[in-house]
Design an enzyme around this catalytic site. Sequence first.
Site, PDB file in Angstrom:
ATOM      1  N   HIS A  21       0.860  -1.186   0.000  1.00 44.64           N
ATOM      2  CA  HIS A  21       0.000   0.000   0.000  1.00 44.64           C
ATOM      3  C   HIS A  21       0.893   1.231   0.000  1.00 44.64           C
ATOM      4  CE1 HIS A  21      -3.751  -2.170   0.696  1.00 44.64           C
ATOM      5  NE2 HIS A  21      -3.069  -2.936   1.542  1.00 44.64           N
ATOM      6  N   CYS A  33      -2.297   4.940  -4.418  1.00 45.19           N
ATOM      7  CA  CYS A  33      -2.857   3.586  -4.377  1.00 45.19           C
ATOM      8  C   CYS A  33      -4.026   3.463  -5.361  1.00 45.19           C
ATOM      9  CB  CYS A  33      -3.324   3.255  -2.962  1.00 45.19           C
ATOM     10  SG  CYS A  33      -3.151   1.524  -2.523  1.00 45.19           S
TER      11      CYS A  33
END
Length: 111
Positions: A21, A33
């Site tokens: 992430h 992201c």
Amino acid sequence: MIDAKIYRKDSRLFAFEVSGHANSGPYGYDLVCAAVSAITFGAVNAVSKLCKLELDITQSPDGGYLYAEIPETASDLQKDKASFLFESMLVSLETIEQEYSEFITITNHSK
């Protein structure tokens, strides 16, 4: 940090793996992201629709992991088209990496 791995065989991009992430913003507002997800899932969807090819896919049900590979059973034409679409995806990911290198790393691997 997002780790994007690009896999090539005989100079053809045949698979990619994206994990992690970015944590570039609060959950739901993480633009890096979101961009990486849109680009990679867009490539998978484009291959499916335009090449009429189902990729070998592994993904985490909780997000944060996607592996997609062109199957060996694909025709040479399908492999060429799918690889071209993966190359387009890579150009977009590299653009993100240029601006946000603290959140994404791309590495190339050969088989």
